[in-house]
Design a protein around this motif. Structure first.
Motif, PDB file in Angstrom:
ATOM      1  N   LYS A  19       0.879  -1.173   0.000  1.00  0.00           N
ATOM      2  CA  LYS A  19       0.000   0.000   0.000  1.00  0.00           C
ATOM      3  C   LYS A  19       0.912   1.217   0.000  1.00  0.00           C
ATOM      4  O   LYS A  19       1.946   1.210   0.669  1.00  0.00           O
ATOM      5  CB  LYS A  19      -0.833  -0.008   1.297  1.00  0.00           C
TER       6      LYS A  19
ATOM      7  N   SER B  62       1.060   5.830  -0.372  1.00  0.00           N
ATOM      8  CA  SER B  62       0.507   7.163  -0.642  1.00  0.00           C
ATOM      9  C   SER B  62       1.707   8.022  -1.038  1.00  0.00           C
ATOM     10  O   SER B  62       2.831   7.526  -1.142  1.00  0.00           O
ATOM     11  CB  SER B  62      -0.161   7.717   0.615  1.00  0.00           C
TER      12      SER B  62
ATOM     13  N   SER C 105       3.529  10.021   0.561  1.00  0.00           N
ATOM     14  CA  SER C 105       4.630  10.062   1.533  1.00  0.00           C
ATOM     15  C   SER C 105       4.807   8.800   2.361  1.00  0.00           C
ATOM     16  O   SER C 105       5.683   8.759   3.221  1.00  0.00           O
ATOM     17  CB  SER C 105       4.437  11.242   2.494  1.00  0.00           C
ATOM     18  N   THR C 106       3.973   7.798   2.144  1.00  0.00           N
ATOM     19  CA  THR C 106       4.082   6.590   2.970  1.00  0.00           C
ATOM     20  C   THR C 106       4.107   5.333   2.113  1.00  0.00           C
ATOM     21  O   THR C 106       3.648   5.348   0.971  1.00  0.00           O
ATOM     22  CB  THR C 106       2.881   6.451   3.934  1.00  0.00           C
TER      23      THR C 106
ATOM     24  N   TRP D  53       3.722   0.849   2.838  1.00  0.00           N
ATOM     25  CA  TRP D  53       3.652  -0.336   3.692  1.00  0.00           C
ATOM     26  C   TRP D  53       4.209  -1.492   2.870  1.00  0.00           C
ATOM     27  O   TRP D  53       3.716  -1.764   1.780  1.00  0.00           O
ATOM     28  CB  TRP D  53       2.205  -0.600   4.111  1.00  0.00           C
TER      29      TRP D  53
ATOM     30  N   THR E 168       6.855   1.593   6.598  1.00  0.00           N
ATOM     31  CA  THR E 168       6.899   0.511   7.578  1.00  0.00           C
ATOM     32  C   THR E 168       6.996  -0.821   6.839  1.00  0.00           C
ATOM     33  O   THR E 168       6.453  -0.989   5.755  1.00  0.00           O
ATOM     34  CB  THR E 168       5.675   0.494   8.518  1.00  0.00           C
TER      35      THR E 168
ATOM     36  N   ILE F 137       3.436  -2.643  15.427  1.00  0.00           N
ATOM     37  CA  ILE F 137       2.024  -2.272  15.556  1.00  0.00           C
ATOM     38  C   ILE F 137       1.533  -1.575  14.284  1.00  0.00           C
ATOM     39  O   ILE F 137       0.406  -1.789  13.842  1.00  0.00           O
ATOM     40  CB  ILE F 137       1.810  -1.433  16.841  1.00  0.00           C
ATOM     41  N   SER F 138       2.382  -0.781  13.653  1.00  0.00           N
ATOM     42  CA  SER F 138       1.997  -0.132  12.395  1.00  0.00           C
ATOM     43  C   SER F 138       2.036  -1.106  11.207  1.00  0.00           C
ATOM     44  O   SER F 138       1.158  -1.079  10.354  1.00  0.00           O
ATOM     45  CB  SER F 138       2.917   1.058  12.080  1.00  0.00           C
ATOM     46  N   SER F 139       3.070  -1.930  11.147  1.00  0.00           N
ATOM     47  CA  SER F 139       3.279  -2.750   9.942  1.00  0.00           C
ATOM     48  C   SER F 139       2.514  -4.065   9.979  1.00  0.00           C
ATOM     49  O   SER F 139       2.396  -4.744   8.953  1.00  0.00           O
ATOM     50  CB  SER F 139       4.770  -3.060   9.772  1.00  0.00           C
ATOM     51  N   GLY F 140       2.030  -4.465  11.165  1.00  0.00           N
ATOM     52  CA  GLY F 140       1.326  -5.740  11.258  1.00  0.00           C
ATOM     53  C   GLY F 140       2.242  -6.949  11.284  1.00  0.00           C
ATOM     54  O   GLY F 140       1.804  -8.073  11.077  1.00  0.00           O
TER      55      GLY F 140
ATOM     56  N   GLY G  87      -0.363  11.419   3.856  1.00  0.00           N
ATOM     57  CA  GLY G  87      -0.034  10.363   4.806  1.00  0.00           C
ATOM     58  C   GLY G  87       0.834  10.863   5.952  1.00  0.00           C
ATOM     59  O   GLY G  87       0.807  10.312   7.055  1.00  0.00           O
ATOM     60  N   VAL G  88       1.619  11.916   5.702  1.00  0.00           N
ATOM     61  CA  VAL G  88       2.487  12.477   6.742  1.00  0.00           C
ATOM     62  C   VAL G  88       2.523  14.005   6.642  1.00  0.00           C
ATOM     63  O   VAL G  88       2.557  14.551   5.525  1.00  0.00           O
ATOM     64  CB  VAL G  88       3.960  12.002   6.607  1.00  0.00           C
TER      65      VAL G  88
ATOM     66  N   ILE H 157      -1.304   9.356  14.288  1.00  0.00           N
ATOM     67  CA  ILE H 157      -0.221   9.286  15.255  1.00  0.00           C
ATOM     68  C   ILE H 157       0.331  10.708  15.326  1.00  0.00           C
ATOM     69  O   ILE H 157       0.721  11.268  14.296  1.00  0.00           O
ATOM     70  CB  ILE H 157       0.897   8.320  14.804  1.00  0.00           C
TER      71      ILE H 157
ATOM     72  N   ILE I 187       0.928  11.445  11.359  1.00  0.00           N
ATOM     73  CA  ILE I 187       1.090  10.299  10.456  1.00  0.00           C
ATOM     74  C   ILE I 187      -0.220   9.519  10.470  1.00  0.00           C
ATOM     75  O   ILE I 187      -0.770   9.256  11.541  1.00  0.00           O
ATOM     76  CB  ILE I 187       2.222   9.360  10.953  1.00  0.00           C
TER      77      ILE I 187
ATOM     78  N   GLU J  28      -3.643   4.510   9.114  1.00  0.00           N
ATOM     79  CA  GLU J  28      -4.456   3.750   8.149  1.00  0.00           C
ATOM     80  C   GLU J  28      -3.679   3.478   6.861  1.00  0.00           C
ATOM     81  O   GLU J  28      -4.098   2.665   6.037  1.00  0.00           O
ATOM     82  CB  GLU J  28      -5.750   4.506   7.810  1.00  0.00           C
ATOM     83  N   ASN J  29      -2.568   4.188   6.679  1.00  0.00           N
ATOM     84  CA  ASN J  29      -1.748   3.962   5.490  1.00  0.00           C
ATOM     85  C   ASN J  29      -0.900   2.705   5.590  1.00  0.00           C
ATOM     86  O   ASN J  29      -0.218   2.340   4.641  1.00  0.00           O
ATOM     87  CB  ASN J  29      -0.829   5.165   5.240  1.00  0.00           C
ATOM     88  N   PHE J  30      -0.927   2.069   6.757  1.00  0.00           N
ATOM     89  CA  PHE J  30      -0.131   0.857   6.924  1.00  0.00           C
ATOM     90  C   PHE J  30      -1.082  -0.337   7.144  1.00  0.00           C
ATOM     91  O   PHE J  30      -2.176  -0.342   6.574  1.00  0.00           O
ATOM     92  CB  PHE J  30       0.888   1.069   8.058  1.00  0.00           C
ATOM     93  N   ALA J  31      -0.678  -1.314   7.945  1.00  0.00           N
ATOM     94  CA  ALA J  31      -1.495  -2.527   8.081  1.00  0.00           C
ATOM     95  C   ALA J  31      -2.841  -2.258   8.764  1.00  0.00           C
ATOM     96  O   ALA J  31      -2.881  -1.571   9.792  1.00  0.00           O
ATOM     97  CB  ALA J  31      -0.715  -3.567   8.874  1.00  0.00           C
ATOM     98  N   PRO J  32      -3.922  -2.806   8.222  1.00  0.00           N
ATOM     99  CA  PRO J  32      -5.218  -2.686   8.905  1.00  0.00           C
ATOM    100  C   PRO J  32      -5.115  -3.283  10.312  1.00  0.00           C
ATOM    101  O   PRO J  32      -4.346  -4.216  10.536  1.00  0.00           O
ATOM    102  CB  PRO J  32      -6.161  -3.529   8.028  1.00  0.00           C
TER     103      PRO J  32
ATOM    104  N   PHE K  29      -4.421  -1.433  13.187  1.00  0.00           N
ATOM    105  CA  PHE K  29      -3.479  -0.689  14.047  1.00  0.00           C
ATOM    106  C   PHE K  29      -4.034  -0.480  15.459  1.00  0.00           C
ATOM    107  O   PHE K  29      -3.376  -0.769  16.458  1.00  0.00           O
ATOM    108  CB  PHE K  29      -3.163   0.663  13.388  1.00  0.00           C
TER     109      PHE K  29
END
Lengths: 314, 314
Positions: A72, A74, A76-77, A79, A111, A248-251, B106-107, B134, B279, B282-286, B288
């Motif tokens: 995923k 965006s 600036s981010t 995953w 992440t 926690i962010s990356s799963g 995203g940031v 965050i 930050i 939601e841009n990373f792993a569902p 969180f």
């Protein structure tokens, strides 16, 4: 102690990785990461760790020839799923992406899940700094640290690193575990036959211990700050912050779910989480590098608190 | 101790700010910031500080009716001149901008110069967390901390805060000075007539002291971690990192250039630097928020190291 040419160490490590099936690029990148740690004086993150990585590959806990994948993104981010490759492969992929996004928008925040031990955190932050960015790198690790008031480990040594470019050949380089010390420092005290300072480690009863043998066998570190009176809960908070950015962010696995520390490759894939950040300092006030250099030089030249003792040592 | 209705405290502080010329919005925002600190149990950042802000306005060191201005921006970053407004005005402006950019890319990463004391850092990080991000907030402060091996102060208590939303009514809230403790804790020991723990403060000779009176008069704090053996250099590194994000990035006063701590408004405009980050998790792993809650609840339920002592206290 015998001396070995660095190119020979690099060749040896690269061949070790290749001999267990890693492709040339993955082997070289992981070897370069380990060599840099040794050259910077951090043997705990160098050749010393080769066995860990090799065993992980042999046991199938790490698949060095997979490809990391962006799940995923965006502006600036991003995953990323590292697909269980070596830490160096995953981290080059993650930080390259963060740098690319920072070039476009000013900041990149990436992440990574499904990764393995990625060596010293500073290597990754410096990768961004070498290209003119403020670099940050975080990773979770196996549980070794007992949160304040807890008897048992629940978080890793969870390092954070911030590296930034300055002028006149200076740079800012912070790379620290969020525990008071790493296990290696306890091992050093044990070998020297010296007790530990307060605030480093707990014994099996959950109380602070200064007994190096007991501390080494228990492997239960205290957070930066040590005990509660000296604000050890801040180190706990920092370790938790690192986990927030990583697992926690990356799963990926996180906190108490990360496999125990081992050199045997047992326990299945590590599924560690990392976080890589790049920020372009040119997007803020002109003169960043000069102010950083002025600060570093000021700190270096401060009047020492114990001048005579320091003079005696040198 | 007498009790006062919070609405009356808010009214009183707002009126104080208005009476020295601040517009209604600036007055209300600054009063709300101070009240929140008192309600959260941090009187050191509440009503207690009113005198500082009022004196700064009276002496002309702060101009509460100016407007902050964006000097430079990219998709994910902004550089802001607070134009010497109150800390609350500057920080709402900065964090609002960071949140807006985080919604887009995203940031959001915003640095602010020309600002004043902005109360507790957590207030600003929470502002982002309340909207699902965050949040991170950093600020530099007057020099109070002696870097490891230094006799004198060169950096502030430089707080950092990270706040993040979780599920089931939980949230992650870290707000900490990068010194071992704040000056207020030394004052408490002094009032209680008790010595300080090791690792809190230095005396005028640059050596650690446990004498609360001497420590309070010297006002030379040690970094998180305390002395060198317990890794105080990590707290120094963290304070330097905060300065890197604040004064060094924004071009405000930084480090040793920040005016000394005072309640008199002397020394001219503070020209402090802040940094605000948002930050989007939601841009990373569902999941969180659920992973964060599971972690928080795990930490809270860990077996205590000293169960009997804790039971006795309650």
């Amino acid at each position: 102690m015998g001396k070995v040419v660095t190119s020979e160490v690099l060749r040896f490590m690269t061949d070790c990785f290749k001999s267990v099936g890693a492709n040339a690029k993955a082997a070289e990148q992981q070897a370069e990461l380990l060599l840099r740690a040794d050259r910077m004086g951090h043997p705990s993150h160098g050749l010393n760790r080769l066995e860990l990585y090799i065993n992980d590959i042999i046991k199938g806990a790490c698949q060095p020839n997979n490809q990391p994948k962006v799940l995923k993104q965006s502006a600036s981010t991003a995953w990323v799923d590292a697909n269980n490759v070596l830490g160096a492969t995953a981290s080059h992929f993650g930080m390259d992406l963060a740098i690319k996004k920072a070039r476009d928008t000013g900041v990149g925040w990436v992440t990574v899940k499904g990764s393995n031990h990625n060596g010293m955190a500073g290597f990754w932050a410096q990768k961004a700094s070498d290209q003119g960015f403020i670099g940050m790198a975080f990773t979770n690790t196996s549980p070794l640290m007992a949160p304040t008031r807890s008897k048992k480990q629940a978080l890793g040594t969870n390092p954070l690193s911030v590296v930034a470019p300055a002028s006149q050949g200076e740079s800012f380089y912070l790379d620290m575990a969020t525990t008071a010390v790493a296990v290696g420092k306890i091992e050093m005290q044990l070998r020297k036959g010296e007790p530990l300072p307060h605030g480093w480690a707990q014994g099996p009863d959950g109380k602070e211990t200064t007994d190096a043998r007991l501390a080494f066998d228990t492997c239960c570190l205290m957070p930066l700050g040590g005990g509660e009176k000296t604000s050890g809960y801040k180190g706990f908070g920092l370790a938790a912050m690192v986990e927030l950015f990583c697992g926690i962010s990356s799963g990926s696995n996180y906190g108490h779910h990360v496999r125990s520390w081992s050199h045997s490759g047992a326990g299945g894939p590590a599924n560690l989480g990392h976080c890589f950040v790049a920020i372009d300092p040119e997007n803020f006030a002109p003169g960043f590098k000069d102010r950083l250099t002025e600060s570093i030089q000021h700190w270096r030249q401060l009047e020492p608190s114990r001048l005579q003792e320091i003079k005696r040592k040198h």
